[in-house]
Design an enzyme around this catalytic site. Structure first.
Site, mmCIF file in Angstrom:
data_model
loop_
_atom_site.group_PDB
_atom_site.id
_atom_site.type_symbol
_atom_site.label_atom_id
_atom_site.label_comp_id
_atom_site.label_asym_id
_atom_site.label_seq_id
_atom_site.Cartn_x
_atom_site.Cartn_y
_atom_site.Cartn_z
ATOM 1 N N SER A 52 23.376 34.292 54.051
ATOM 2 C CA SER A 52 21.764 34.762 53.844
ATOM 3 C C SER A 52 21.137 33.826 54.606
ATOM 4 O O SER A 52 20.950 34.050 55.851
ATOM 5 C CB SER A 52 21.617 34.421 52.236
ATOM 6 O OG SER A 52 20.451 35.108 51.980
ATOM 7 N N ASP A 204 25.097 40.491 49.558
ATOM 8 C CA ASP A 204 24.782 38.912 49.869
ATOM 9 C C ASP A 204 26.270 38.237 49.542
ATOM 10 O O ASP A 204 26.798 38.349 48.640
ATOM 11 C CB ASP A 204 23.840 38.620 48.916
ATOM 12 C CG ASP A 204 23.239 37.042 49.171
ATOM 13 O OD1 ASP A 204 24.121 36.196 49.145
ATOM 14 O OD2 ASP A 204 22.169 37.188 49.474
#
Length: 347
Positions: A52, A204
């Site tokens: 991320s 994610d």
């Protein structure tokens, strides 16, 4: 990592690999740590694994270093985070006027926060953002020359994402990276549509590796791993409001995979120490950690979408302070012994 622009940049320095956690705008803390490391000039970074915001920091670091050595990396990181703030790119609401109007108020009181909170609880991103607009991707394309990043051989890069179909961790290597791979690593499913790469949807990477450490075991020769952790492991108070409970669940979730990997690393190290495994077969890792917990604990997990420049600067300053403190206390131990007690870290 040998630099063609400044060939003496890393000569004689201690080698280390970096593992960078994700956490939205809290990634500015990691920027501060990287800034301190680059300014200090005593570490040779062999590889970076990131998830991320950690993946974004990694590719910005790499591209900037290719352009101008340490100074280039510092300049690129500063430029990237300033652009993130200017565009409020971490805010799912993506409403600059609202962001500017409420930027000096606590995030929980802002209209943008509550509107985003409402949307993500009662509608999917396929409903409230059917065109799949994500300005952060545009920023990455504008800021990063991914062709240069893919051609880089001096520094190994690993970006983590979660395969939506099979629930497994996926590692994208530097030679393959595009803006889509980084966005896949940062795709929170309640905020953004899954990022499809070669027909496979990704969410994610923090769900399965925040960050994933195992690529460093197989692809690097350096036993030292420095984890920059920005999701607090411990909090002294029991959350009682719905928002605080959700925030704490998010922190626990995004630390879970890392705790599992630390447990496995401790297990392997103990087997090596007992002679049941040999160093020829397995690398005994020396793990270090810069823990942002004491700096970031006062900030709720929901502040990860606060991209105001005042917030970014504050987190950057915390990261620089933490980086300098860690280097001052532990530099001599790099290559000699671990500075993180693995068993205490995952218990």
């Amino acid at each position: 990592m040998t630099e063609s622009v400044a060939p003496d940049d890393w000569n004689g320095q201690k080698k280390i690999s970096l593992a960078l956690q994700g956490g939205g705008s809290h990634g500015a803390f990691t920027w501060g740590v990287l800034d301190a490391i680059l300014e200090d000039e005593r570490l040779d970074v062999e590889a970076i694994t990131g998830t991320s915001a950690g993946a974004m920091n990694a590719v910005v670091f790499a591209e900037g270093y290719l352009e101008g050595g340490r100074k280039g990396a510092r300049k690129s990181l500063a430029k990237f985070w300033r652009s993130i703030s200017d565009a409020a790119a971490f805010s799912p609401a993506q409403q600059k006027i609202i962001h500017m109007f409420f930027r000096d108020l606590p995030l929980q009181r802002s209209l943008a926060f509550w509107w985003t909170d409402f949307l993500t609880h009662y509608a999917s991103p396929y409903e409230f953002n059917p065109l799949n607009i994500n300005p952060l991707r545009d920023h990455l394309i504008k800021m990063i020359n991914f062709e240069k990043v893919r051609a880089m051989t001096e520094l190994k890069l690993f970006v983590t994402a979660t395969n939506v179909h099979n629930g497994r961790v996926t590692i994208f290597e530097g030679k393959d990276l595009t803006a889509d791979h980084v966005m896949a690593s940062a795709c929170l499913p309640f905020l953004f549509q899954a990022v499809e790469i070669d027909g496979v949807p990704y969410w994610d990477g923090g769900y399965m590796g925040n960050p994933a450490l195992f690529p460093l075991f197989y692809e690097t020769a350096c036993p030292d791993i420095l984890i920059v952790q920005i999701n607090p492991i411990e909090r002294d108070e029991t959350p009682k409001s719905a928002r605080d409970i959700q925030d704490r669940l998010n922190e626990i979730t995004f630390n879970g995979a890392l705790m599992g990997e630390l447990r496995a690393m401790d297990f392997v190290n103990r087997l090596i120490d007992k002679g049941r495994l040999t160093g020829d077969q397995y690398m005994r890792t020396l793990v270090h950690r810069i823990d942002g917990g004491k700096f970031l604990e006062p900030f709720a997990a929901s502040t990860k979408i606060d991209a105001s420049w005042s917030m970014i600067q504050k987190l950057h300053g915390f990261g620089r302070e933490a980086g300098k403190q860690w280097l001052g206390a532990h530099y001599e131990k790099i290559g000699v012994e671990a500075t993180l007690d693995l068993r205490m870290a995952y218990r």
